[in-house]
Design a protein around this motif. Structure first.
Motif, PDB file in Angstrom:
ATOM      1  N   GLY A 190       0.910  -1.207  -0.088  1.00  0.00           N
ATOM      2  CA  GLY A 190      -0.041  -0.134  -0.241  1.00  0.00           C
ATOM      3  C   GLY A 190       0.911   1.447   0.091  1.00  0.00           C
ATOM      4  O   GLY A 190       0.411   2.217  -0.686  1.00  0.00           O
ATOM      5  N   LEU A 191       1.994   1.284   0.472  1.00  0.00           N
ATOM      6  CA  LEU A 191       2.944   2.381   0.822  1.00  0.00           C
ATOM      7  C   LEU A 191       3.583   2.568  -0.724  1.00  0.00           C
ATOM      8  O   LEU A 191       3.629   3.768  -1.295  1.00  0.00           O
ATOM      9  N   ASP A 192       3.729   1.527  -1.249  1.00  0.00           N
ATOM     10  CA  ASP A 192       4.185   1.634  -2.742  1.00  0.00           C
ATOM     11  C   ASP A 192       3.285   2.299  -3.587  1.00  0.00           C
ATOM     12  O   ASP A 192       3.558   3.043  -4.445  1.00  0.00           O
ATOM     13  N   ARG A 193       2.197   1.685  -3.333  1.00  0.00           N
ATOM     14  CA  ARG A 193       1.039   2.494  -4.353  1.00  0.00           C
ATOM     15  C   ARG A 193       0.936   3.952  -3.939  1.00  0.00           C
ATOM     16  O   ARG A 193       0.834   4.614  -5.002  1.00  0.00           O
ATOM     17  N   SER A 194       0.949   4.630  -2.820  1.00  0.00           N
ATOM     18  CA  SER A 194       0.753   5.826  -2.683  1.00  0.00           C
ATOM     19  C   SER A 194       2.188   6.563  -3.042  1.00  0.00           C
ATOM     20  O   SER A 194       2.167   7.765  -3.649  1.00  0.00           O
ATOM     21  N   ASN A 195       3.073   5.960  -2.940  1.00  0.00           N
ATOM     22  CA  ASN A 195       4.298   6.668  -3.338  1.00  0.00           C
ATOM     23  C   ASN A 195       4.650   6.579  -4.559  1.00  0.00           C
ATOM     24  O   ASN A 195       4.904   7.714  -5.349  1.00  0.00           O
ATOM     25  N   GLY A 196       4.146   5.581  -5.445  1.00  0.00           N
ATOM     26  CA  GLY A 196       4.171   5.574  -6.842  1.00  0.00           C
ATOM     27  C   GLY A 196       3.302   6.784  -7.258  1.00  0.00           C
ATOM     28  O   GLY A 196       3.454   7.583  -8.493  1.00  0.00           O
ATOM     29  N   GLY A 203       4.389  13.899 -12.253  1.00  0.00           N
ATOM     30  CA  GLY A 203       5.240  13.752 -13.532  1.00  0.00           C
ATOM     31  C   GLY A 203       6.670  13.808 -13.345  1.00  0.00           C
ATOM     32  O   GLY A 203       7.417  14.058 -14.348  1.00  0.00           O
ATOM     33  N   GLY A 204       6.991  13.301 -12.212  1.00  0.00           N
ATOM     34  CA  GLY A 204       8.570  12.940 -12.028  1.00  0.00           C
ATOM     35  C   GLY A 204       8.817  12.366 -10.664  1.00  0.00           C
ATOM     36  O   GLY A 204       7.955  12.647  -9.764  1.00  0.00           O
ATOM     37  N   PHE A 205      10.138  11.964 -10.444  1.00  0.00           N
ATOM     38  CA  PHE A 205      10.327  11.331  -9.280  1.00  0.00           C
ATOM     39  C   PHE A 205      11.665  11.794  -8.764  1.00  0.00           C
ATOM     40  O   PHE A 205      12.705  11.943  -9.459  1.00  0.00           O
ATOM     41  N   ASP A 206      11.521  12.566  -7.500  1.00  0.00           N
ATOM     42  CA  ASP A 206      12.856  13.022  -7.019  1.00  0.00           C
ATOM     43  C   ASP A 206      13.542  11.783  -6.373  1.00  0.00           C
ATOM     44  O   ASP A 206      13.367  10.616  -6.342  1.00  0.00           O
ATOM     45  N   LEU A 207      14.770  12.278  -5.804  1.00  0.00           N
ATOM     46  CA  LEU A 207      15.976  11.129  -5.278  1.00  0.00           C
ATOM     47  C   LEU A 207      15.099  10.278  -4.315  1.00  0.00           C
ATOM     48  O   LEU A 207      15.164   9.148  -3.970  1.00  0.00           O
ATOM     49  N   ALA A 208      14.336  10.932  -3.155  1.00  0.00           N
ATOM     50  CA  ALA A 208      13.593  10.189  -2.029  1.00  0.00           C
ATOM     51  C   ALA A 208      12.596   9.334  -2.730  1.00  0.00           C
ATOM     52  O   ALA A 208      12.648   8.172  -2.196  1.00  0.00           O
ATOM     53  N   THR A 209      11.995   9.790  -3.682  1.00  0.00           N
ATOM     54  CA  THR A 209      10.757   8.914  -4.100  1.00  0.00           C
ATOM     55  C   THR A 209      11.636   7.622  -4.847  1.00  0.00           C
ATOM     56  O   THR A 209      10.975   6.804  -4.735  1.00  0.00           O
ATOM     57  N   ARG A 210      12.580   8.056  -5.439  1.00  0.00           N
ATOM     58  CA  ARG A 210      12.936   6.965  -6.265  1.00  0.00           C
ATOM     59  C   ARG A 210      13.765   5.900  -5.206  1.00  0.00           C
ATOM     60  O   ARG A 210      13.739   4.600  -5.552  1.00  0.00           O
ATOM     61  N   GLN A 211      14.307   6.366  -4.361  1.00  0.00           N
ATOM     62  CA  GLN A 211      14.827   5.524  -3.360  1.00  0.00           C
ATOM     63  C   GLN A 211      13.642   4.619  -2.615  1.00  0.00           C
ATOM     64  O   GLN A 211      13.818   3.491  -2.289  1.00  0.00           O
ATOM     65  N   VAL A 257       9.572   2.314 -15.713  1.00  0.00           N
ATOM     66  CA  VAL A 257       9.426   3.594 -16.591  1.00  0.00           C
ATOM     67  C   VAL A 257       9.574   4.779 -15.364  1.00  0.00           C
ATOM     68  O   VAL A 257      10.625   5.869 -15.701  1.00  0.00           O
ATOM     69  N   ALA A 258       9.412   4.673 -14.321  1.00  0.00           N
ATOM     70  CA  ALA A 258       9.545   5.393 -13.184  1.00  0.00           C
ATOM     71  C   ALA A 258      11.249   5.644 -13.016  1.00  0.00           C
ATOM     72  O   ALA A 258      11.743   6.502 -12.745  1.00  0.00           O
ATOM     73  N   PHE A 259      11.955   4.489 -13.144  1.00  0.00           N
ATOM     74  CA  PHE A 259      13.170   4.390 -12.922  1.00  0.00           C
ATOM     75  C   PHE A 259      14.066   4.932 -14.342  1.00  0.00           C
ATOM     76  O   PHE A 259      15.196   5.562 -13.897  1.00  0.00           O
ATOM     77  N   SER A 260      13.413   5.115 -15.198  1.00  0.00           N
ATOM     78  CA  SER A 260      14.042   5.523 -16.435  1.00  0.00           C
ATOM     79  C   SER A 260      14.439   6.887 -16.320  1.00  0.00           C
ATOM     80  O   SER A 260      15.258   7.535 -17.083  1.00  0.00           O
ATOM     81  N   GLY A 261      13.488   7.881 -15.513  1.00  0.00           N
ATOM     82  CA  GLY A 261      14.051   9.291 -15.501  1.00  0.00           C
ATOM     83  C   GLY A 261      13.411  10.048 -16.680  1.00  0.00           C
ATOM     84  O   GLY A 261      13.523  11.175 -16.730  1.00  0.00           O
ATOM     85  N   ALA A 267       5.098  10.842 -18.270  1.00  0.00           N
ATOM     86  CA  ALA A 267       3.830  11.312 -18.558  1.00  0.00           C
ATOM     87  C   ALA A 267       3.018  10.490 -19.116  1.00  0.00           C
ATOM     88  O   ALA A 267       1.701  10.921 -19.115  1.00  0.00           O
ATOM     89  N   GLN A 268       3.249   9.453 -19.857  1.00  0.00           N
ATOM     90  CA  GLN A 268       2.179   8.637 -20.403  1.00  0.00           C
ATOM     91  C   GLN A 268       1.532   7.560 -19.371  1.00  0.00           C
ATOM     92  O   GLN A 268       0.533   6.788 -19.891  1.00  0.00           O
ATOM     93  N   ILE A 269       2.125   7.557 -18.222  1.00  0.00           N
ATOM     94  CA  ILE A 269       1.488   6.580 -17.092  1.00  0.00           C
ATOM     95  C   ILE A 269       0.755   7.739 -16.078  1.00  0.00           C
ATOM     96  O   ILE A 269       1.535   8.589 -15.508  1.00  0.00           O
ATOM     97  N   SER A 270      -0.426   7.774 -15.938  1.00  0.00           N
ATOM     98  CA  SER A 270      -1.469   8.486 -15.061  1.00  0.00           C
ATOM     99  C   SER A 270      -1.141   7.849 -13.494  1.00  0.00           C
ATOM    100  O   SER A 270      -0.877   6.874 -13.354  1.00  0.00           O
ATOM    101  N   ALA A 271      -1.242   8.936 -12.609  1.00  0.00           N
ATOM    102  CA  ALA A 271      -1.454   8.390 -11.200  1.00  0.00           C
ATOM    103  C   ALA A 271      -2.537   7.655 -11.057  1.00  0.00           C
ATOM    104  O   ALA A 271      -2.279   6.547 -10.172  1.00  0.00           O
ATOM    105  N   LYS A 272      -3.614   7.727 -11.630  1.00  0.00           N
ATOM    106  CA  LYS A 272      -4.842   6.828 -11.537  1.00  0.00           C
ATOM    107  C   LYS A 272      -4.604   5.482 -11.985  1.00  0.00           C
ATOM    108  O   LYS A 272      -4.831   4.485 -11.427  1.00  0.00           O
ATOM    109  N   ARG A 273      -3.684   5.288 -13.078  1.00  0.00           N
ATOM    110  CA  ARG A 273      -3.390   3.937 -13.496  1.00  0.00           C
ATOM    111  C   ARG A 273      -2.777   3.129 -12.826  1.00  0.00           C
ATOM    112  O   ARG A 273      -2.904   2.062 -12.219  1.00  0.00           O
TER     113      ARG A 273
END
Length: 714
Positions: A190-196, A203-211, A257-261, A267-273
């Motif tokens: 569930g934490l992974d769901r909210s974090n991603g 539309g982007g992942f900072d260092l903390a979110t990527r970790q 995709v999130a790791f690709s940066g 942007a092709q993946i929505s938060a809802k998906r």
């Protein structure tokens, strides 16, 4: 006890049998009571498991509320507002169910620890309303709300683990622990769901979110590995199916995709998906969670039924056992009586420590085992007595040798023989003492060598420091002398340039006069002889003045090098240069005389022929002098530049020498410190040296201190 002495043996046996039957009945009654208590405990366990299932359902709703709230805060209230409010209603419905279960659980007589955690959980539920208000007003960060809901879930899941500690059935407790681990893994999902979802929402992942994208899957997998190791086979297969399902593969693809940066791919993946995919997989986890809870409830129900059945069986067994025991006691009392009498006496003697007794031969009777055991006890007691004496002797010898080693004596091995089972102790002790002795002596010898080497290094460092300081002082004086010499040569070069200019002017004047002399050649012929003599004298005086000036210059240089001792010689050199200057001035006077003679030659043009030739020779000599002066000026300039380079090199060498002197002082200080440490080591090892010397002296005076076979053994 006095009344029992007057009771016959038969009655005593009957009394013993009656006591045995009574005790059996009491044990049977206790067993019935235990079964009743177990049935009651199983019913209590059923209530606790039901509470755990309801708590896990609440955790599931809190997880969804955490995810929707995270996306709501990340988007600054732009998305997931309706989903969040709808989820809050579902959470509140589950909370009502849990509150009713908590009230019912409070009446079960729980442990104080579990009761305190239930109270803490109710207090935590009271803080949810405040948190929701902050989320609605956007006065809290996404990380803060995630932390709050995560801590709440951890507290609820931890309560499930504590419930497992209050469950009396080990199998049920294990299933609850597995269930708790599964809930922890599901919470990390569930934490992974909210974090991603937060990252895809912006539309982007900072260092903390990527970790977190890396850490959260690893954390949930660790809990799932625990479940896969301890859960039932069918539950393990179901969990494996969820972890390898199409939803898990989709999540892995979106995570890549999130790791690709790459902003375009993200942007092709929505938060809802992302959120919906995770929610669908969490629903599969919830189904497995419900099946696990149902399995635990079913196991508890079977346990309650089994406990009730055990109560009935125990009661029937109690009655049947009493009847059978009475009949058997009546039949065998008389047969046992005599055999017991033959065994009781030697058994009593053996219990009192008497070992010189005779054991009756009842190997063919029911008491043969007791007699055999009595014989074994007797032999064991004899053997223990003998071994105790041997052990005591070993302990005394070891204590004496260890005290000697503690005082620094490493030359006292164990010389006497031990029993066979203790012989390895003696050999190991002697080997250990010898090895320790060799190590200590080696350390002492090494310390002595180090001390000697440290003294030599210290003395060498001191000598090097002194020599370096003297060399530095000498280089400093040399640099000063070179500086003065360089200044003098530079001044000479400047004077040579000035002289060259004056010679050029003189040559021009001579050329001008040559034109006049041409008109009075005839007059010059009459005074040719006298003018030639004057010319030679002038050349000689000029040469003497030049050489004298050079000698005076060299003398000044040497006087400068000599320092204080050459000051007087420098004064003489100055006077000599002054004399050379006066000689040069005399040459100038002679030249003036020659000018007056030229005036006379104007009156005798016919006599000037020879004078014209001499004057042309003088012009050639002036050219030669001019070139020599120019070369001298150039050489002086080159010498000045060379001396400047030498002066710079000497300055660099002086700096290096100063640094070497400082390093030599540091080396001397380090050598002193090393010497002190070695002396400290020698002081600590002095006690071993003392005993070593005493041992060597004893070896010289007495070579037969022990029998040969003992020395070889040690």
């Amino acid at each position: 006890m006095i009344a029992l002495k007057h009771i016959g043996l038969t009655r005593m046996v009957w009394l013993v049998a009656g006591i045995g039957i009574t005790l059996a009945m009491l044990f049977a009654i206790a067993d019935v009571r235990d079964n009743l208590q177990r049935a009651s405990a199983m019913e209590k366990n059923a209530e606790l498991v039901d509470l755990s299932a309801k708590l896990s359902s609440l955790v599931h709703e809190l997880q969804k509320e955490r995810g929707t709230s995270a996306v709501f805060l990340t988007s600054r209230g732009q998305t997931f507002g309706a989903e969040m409010r709808s989820q809050r209603e579902d959470t509140e419905a589950k909370r009502e169910v849990v509150n009713e279960a908590l009230v019912a659980a409070g009446e079960l007589g729980l442990s104080e620890r579990l009761s305190q955690q239930l109270s803490a959980l109710e207090q935590r539920f009271g803080e949810i309303a405040t948190m929701r208000g902050q989320i609605d007003q956007l006065t809290i960060t996404p990380d803060q709300q995630v932390q709050f809901y995560t801590e709440t879930n951890r507290q609820v899941i931890g309560l499930v683990g504590e419930i497992a500690a209050d469950v009396t059935d080990p199998a049920i407790a294990k299933d609850l622990l597995v269930y708790s681990a599964f809930l922890n893994g599901k919470d990390y999902a569930g934490l992974d769901r909210s974090n991603g979802a937060s990252g895809f929402a912006v539309g982007g992942f900072d260092l903390a979110t990527r970790q977190k994208l890396v850490a959260l899957p690893a954390a949930q997998q660790s809990y799932f590995d625990y479940v896969l190791g301890l859960a039932a086979p069918e539950q393990r297969e179901q969990l494996k199916a969820v972890l390898s399902s199409k939803l898990s593969q989709d999540i892995a693809s979106m995570r890549e995709v999130a790791f690709s940066g790459n902003p375009e791919r993200i942007a092709q993946i929505s938060a809802k998906r992302w959120f919906d995919t995770h929610t669908a997989r969490l629903a599969e986890f919830k189904q497995l969670e419900d099946r696990m809870a149902s399995a635990i409830v079913e196991a508890i129900s079977e346990g309650v039924s089994a406990a009730n059945w055990d109560v009935m069986i125990a009661a029937i067994g109690l009655l049947a056992g009493l009847a059978i025991a009475a009949v058997i006691s009546f039949v065998f009392v008389r047969s046992i009586k005599q055999r017991i009498e033959s065994v009781v006496k030697p058994l009593d003697q053996l219990a009192q420590g008497e070992l010189d007794i005779k054991i009756p031969d009842l190997s063919k009777t029911e008491l043969g085992v007791i007699c055999t055991a009595m014989e074994v006890f007797k032999q064991n007691a004899l053997e223990r007595a003998q071994n105790a004496e041997k052990r005591q002797r070993v302990i005394v010898v070891l204590r004496d040798k260890l005290k000697a080693m503690a005082s620094g004596d490493l030359e006292r091995p164990i010389d006497e023989f031990f029993a066979k089972e203790f012989a390895p102790i003696r050999m190991d002790f002697n080997e250990a003492q010898g090895a320790l002795r060799d190590v200590i002596h080696s350390v002492v010898d090494s310390a002595t060598q180090i001390n000697h080497s440290a003294n030599e290094v210290d003395q060498a460092a001191r000598d090097l420091s002194e020599r370096t300081m003297l060399q530095a002082a000498t280089l400093e004086e040399t640099a000063a002398a070179l500086t003065k010499t360089s200044k003098g040569i530079k001044a000479s070069a400047e004077k040579a340039q000035e002289t060259n200019a004056e010679v050029a002017k003189t040559r021009q004047v001579a050329l001008d006069n040559g034109k006049i002399v041409d008109s009075a050649v005839n007059a010059m012929e009459q005074i040719q002889a006298s003018f030639a003599e004057v010319e030679q004298i002038t050349h000689m005086i000029q040469s003497i003045a030049f050489q004298t000036n050079i000698l005076a210059l060299n003398a000044g240089v040497e006087a400068t090098r000599a320092g204080e001792a050459g000051k007087g010689f420098g004064v003489v050199a100055t006077e000599v240069r002054a004399l050379a200057q006066r000689s040069s001035e005399s040459v100038t006077s002679i030249q003036e005389l020659m000018a007056k003679s030229a005036q006379n030659i104007e009156r005798g043009a016919n006599e000037v022929g020879a004078t014209g030739a001499a004057l042309r020779d003088m012009i050639g000599m002036i050219d030669t002098v001019s070139r020599g002066v120019a070369e001298l000026a150039e050489a002086s300039s080159a010498q000045a530049d060379g001396l400047n380079e030498v002066n710079q090199a000497v300055a660099d060498l002086d700096l290096s020498t100063q640094q070497n002197a400082a390093m030599a002082e540091q080396s001397s200080a380090a050598s002193n410190q090393l010497n002190g440490e070695v002396q400290n080591l020698n002081q600590k090892a002095a006690i071993f040296i003392k005993h070593k010397e005493m041992s060597e002296a004893s070896a010289h005076s007495d070579t037969g201190g022990h029998p040969p076979e003992l020395r070889m053994a040690s």
